[in-house]
Design a protein around this motif. Structure first.
Motif: not given
Length: 844
Positions: A78-94
């Motif tokens: 959906a983003a159509g570009e690289p998605v970087v999530v340094p802290d998965a538990a803290a990121d609201p997306r993940t």
């Protein structure tokens, strides 16, 4: 994708070949290794997310499906570009996905593009640790994702191509009228309309199953035909049978069928493809052949003995861009003049001349501008030719090869440059290897330059793919910097810190060159170039210049990205090597500053050695000491503090000073020195552990007259001193039982031993780095030391110590090594020069 239905169709097409692909698994493993991640998964997105491959995944993950609302891959697409999530538990997306996963600390996701530009899935890299993701990591992961997407498309194209090719070959062999495709995994049997009609079915009544086929077979033919099918499936081989079909009207029709089983990567049959035709009545041969040729999905034409077109099927008309009316009767060399001198002419004339079939792949330039797989077989009438347009497949293969070559280059350069720091390699030699590594993947030739602290630039390495031009390239590299203008691409790259792309090197550089340098430039004939700075920690250390000739396309975005990755890694490795060397020299200087030169007792020679380990730029805890007591007795000490850091070095300095102060007094023997050292360690609360061995050289006037000397020694947990007697015997001075290290127990009872030796004896004390390591056990090392001393004892003492280091550690030191040795020269003859000063220090 142009539409949701189009994207779903593309995903289903890719899923058929992606599940279980070993190539995708190897790419996933490469992702995990290069990015230092915990796992990687390759997913395709249809109605759900399907994991088709991966590495480091829990059992059962591959082949599993996940609803799109719980899919990280769907978020990436959906983003159509690289998605970087340094802290998965803290990121609201993940956060919700991380809680369900339970193993993810950080995520990196990249969309996987199909050949029409839309995303068909995602590459998701997971790390159990919470950590940031650098731009370099994202760039490398993007290249890896491109390779994954290319492999997905290439596998699908290869499967489709194989199916087309098999159908065509069967059509030629069997004079096909109807075709069939039996999927052995699902059991679905697909017939074309003609085959449905031959068996007396219509579409609604045909159930697309082998049972429907068997139901029409004559009972007498069923066992034989079933056996032929089983044999083809079991052997992944051919199928050939002629049988009777009982029609619903009660009539009988003869059918001839031929097919071939297709196997998977494991060699197990998964499909049976073939063709069948009615042999009830013999038809006109020419009409039957024409029907076959017109129904083929491959292009076909026939040439007479004069290489004039005699037949062209509909598919060939489309691929050749001409109608039958324009082609039939025409000379192939006149209609297609670019074929003259090419592989087409060589193989067509060769087949006609020797009567043997030719199979080859060749490119035809514009207006066709396509790659073809061609099969040409001769006959008395001329030449029959079928060909398939394989341009798309070749493009995918070449793209995959280029991508793999770039990835391999980045990995090779990373591994090669990682050895530069800490292994003593000359940076100039390493940069020469860098120039060799980037050719020919990134260019036809390359030059590497270094920038010194005063801002001066010098070229230190060059390489050309043509061995005959390498010396010429080196001559150009030696002269070009003094010849080019201040705004030349290399200086622009050095000053700006960014890659400089030169689409026309001649227009930018040639006019500024002196006549002699211009001649070299013209012989090398560069057309395009890229100049990249070697940077690290905000500093520019040099540049990499990569050139391409006119017969090679200019570097594209992927080439430049790979070149930049190589240059960045080279700059970092170069900076690390320099920092390491500075730290190593500082550490060694500090260590040596704590150690003193040995004294020069009368008729005795003392030699000391200290060598830091090659693999660590740290101050160690190894030390030696040698001094004279007021009475003139020589004291030798060897020690090793537990640990290998600045604390160990500080403890070494303290222990050495304490021991020297305790042992300087006359009348204090080695055992008493160690006893007082134990008490001092405890009383001063030093909290240090070390090993130590002490030896004192003693002699009375009577012993001097007899030509003997006493060695009094004590050992506290240290490797045993080694004694080489004047008669050649080698003896280990071992204590029984072994005594504790200093600092373990202040109440420990220390003992000492005395051995009387003839003058000419050599005593060696050493630390464990000489005789123990990853490649050598302690007992083995001591045995090798004894052998070496016995063999080399006749050498001068300084030479002996150096040779022992070379003999026992030929590949470099894994730990610090300290040595102290004394040789007792005979006292009944003039003092040799190496045995101390002419006037030894007075005894008190």
């Amino acid at each position: 994708m142009n539409s949701p239905d189009g994207r779903l169709a593309a995903v289903r097409r890719l899923e058929d070949t992606a599940l279980g692909s070993r190539a995708l698994r190897r790419l996933a493993e490469l992702v995990v290794r290069l990015l230092g991640a915990s796992s990687a998964r390759i997913s395709l997105l249809g109605d759900t997310e399907t994991v088709v491959s991966g590495a480091g995944l829990p059992p059962g993950t591959i082949g599993g499906s996940t609803p799109l609302e719980r899919s990280l891959a769907a978020l990436v697409v959906a983003a159509g570009e690289p998605v970087v999530v340094p802290d998965a538990a803290a990121d609201p997306r993940t956060a919700g996905l991380a809680a369900a996963d339970g193993r993810a600390g950080s995520w990196l996701g990249l969309p996987l593009a199909g050949f029409d530009g839309g995303a068909v899935g995602a590459l998701v890299v997971t790390d159990r640790r919470v950590r940031p993701c650098s731009e370099t990591d994202v760039a490398l992961a993007r290249q890896l994702a491109d390779s994954v997407a290319t492999e997905l498309e290439l596998s699908a194209l290869a499967r489709e191509f194989e199916a087309h090719r098999l159908r065509f070959e069967l059509a030629i062999d069997a004079a096909e009228i109807g075709s069939f495709d039996w999927d052995l995994a699902t059991g679905r049997l697909i017939w074309d309309d003609r085959l449905v009609e031959l068996f007396g079915y219509d579409r609604p009544s045909f159930t697309e199953s082998i049972e429907a086929f068997n139901a029409r077979l004559h009972p007498d033919d069923l066992p034989r035909v079933s056996g032929a099918l089983r044999h083809a499936i079991e052997t992944v081989g051919g199928y050939d049978a002629e049988y009777r079909v009982v029609l619903p009207t009660g009539g009988t029709r003869w059918i001839r069928a031929r097919g071939k089983a297709v196997g998977d990567d494991r060699g197990i049959a998964v499909r049976l493809l073939g063709a069948a035709y009615d042999t009830t009545e013999q038809r006109d041969t020419d009409a039957r052949v024409a029907r076959v040729l017109e129904s083929m999905t491959a292009a076909f034409f026939a040439l007479d003995r004069d290489f004039r077109f005699s037949y062209v099927n509909a598919r060939a008309e489309r691929l050749l861009g001409s109608s039958r009316e324009e082609l039939v009767g025409g000379d192939i060399w006149e209609l297609f003049p670019l074929a003259l001198g090419s592989d087409f002419e060589v193989n067509y004339r060769g087949a006609m001349a020797d009567g043997r079939e030719r199979v080859f792949e060749a490119y035809y330039p514009p207006p066709l501008d396509a790659w073809y797989e061609v099969r040409a077989w001769p006959s008395p009438d001329g030449l029959s030719v079928y060909f398939l347009d394989i341009t798309e497949r070749r493009t995918a293969e070449e793209r995959a090869l280029r991508s793999a070559a770039r990835l391999a280059l980045v990995a090779e350069v990373s591994a090669m440059l990682s050895r530069v720091a800490g292994d003593g390699h000359d940076e100039t030699a390493a940069l020469q290897r860098l120039a060799e590594a980037v050719v020919p993947v990134l260019g036809d030739w390359a030059i590497v330059s270094l920038l010194d602290e005063e801002g001066r630039v010098r070229d230190v390495g060059s390489f050309h793919r043509d061995p005959a031009l390498r010396s010429l390239t080196a001559r150009y590299a030696a002269q070009r910097l003094a010849a080019v203008d201040a705004d030349a691409p290399i200086f622009a790259a050095l000053g700006g810190g960014q890659p400089v792309v030169v689409p026309d090197v001649g227009a930018v550089v040639r006019s500024s060159l002196a006549a002699e340098v211009r001649l070299l430039f013209d012989e090398l004939a560069p057309a395009t170039a890229v100049a990249l700075p070697l940077t690290a920690r905000g500093r520019t250390l040099g540049a990499l210049s990569v050139y391409r000739a006119a017969d090679r396309p200019a570097a594209d975005a992927e080439d430049i990205s790979a070149a930049r990755e190589v240059a960045d890694r080279a700059g970092l490795a170069l900076d690390n090597a320099r920092l390491y060397e500075q730290q190593r020299r500082l550490a060694e200087a500090l260590q040596r500053s704590m150690l003193t030169a040995p004294p020069e007792p009368d008729h005795a020679e003392i030699v000391v050695r200290y060598h830091p380990a090659m693999e660590a730029a740290q101050v160690g805890g190894d030390w030696y000491d040698a001094f004279l007591q007021p009475s003139g007795a020589a004291v030798l000490v060897i020690g090793d503090v537990v640990g290998h850091d600045t604390e160990a070095a500080a403890a070494m300095g303290q222990l050495r000073g304490l021991l020297r102060g305790i042992a300087y007094r006359d009348g204090v023997g080695p055992a008493a020195v160690l006893t007082e050292l134990d008490r001092a360690i405890e009383g001063l609360e030093m909290h240090s552990l070390a090993t130590a061995a002490i030896a004192r050289v003693e002699q009375t006037p009577e012993e001097r007259a007899a030509g003997v000397t006493r060695l009094r020694w004590s050992n506290a947990g240290h490797p045993p001193p080694l004694l080489r007697h004047a008669d050649g015997r080698v003896e280990l001075l071992t204590a029984r039982p072994p005594e504790l290290m200093p600092g373990v127990d202040a109440t420990s009872v220390r003992t000492e031993s005395v051995v009387t030796v003839q003058r000419g004896t050599t005593l060696l004390l050493y630390t464990d780095g000489l005789i123990e390591g990853r490649d050598m056990l302690l007992d083995e090392g001591i045995a090798r030391l004894q052998e070496a001393v016995a063999e080399l004892a006749g050498r001068p003492l300084s030479e002996l110590c150096d040779l022992l280091l070379d003999r026992l550690r030929p590949d470099g030191l894994q730990d610090d090594v300290a040595l102290v040795a004394i040789r007792l020269h005979p006292q009944d003859r003039p003092r040799p020069p190496e045995a101390g000063p002419e006037h030894p220090p007075p005894r008190t």
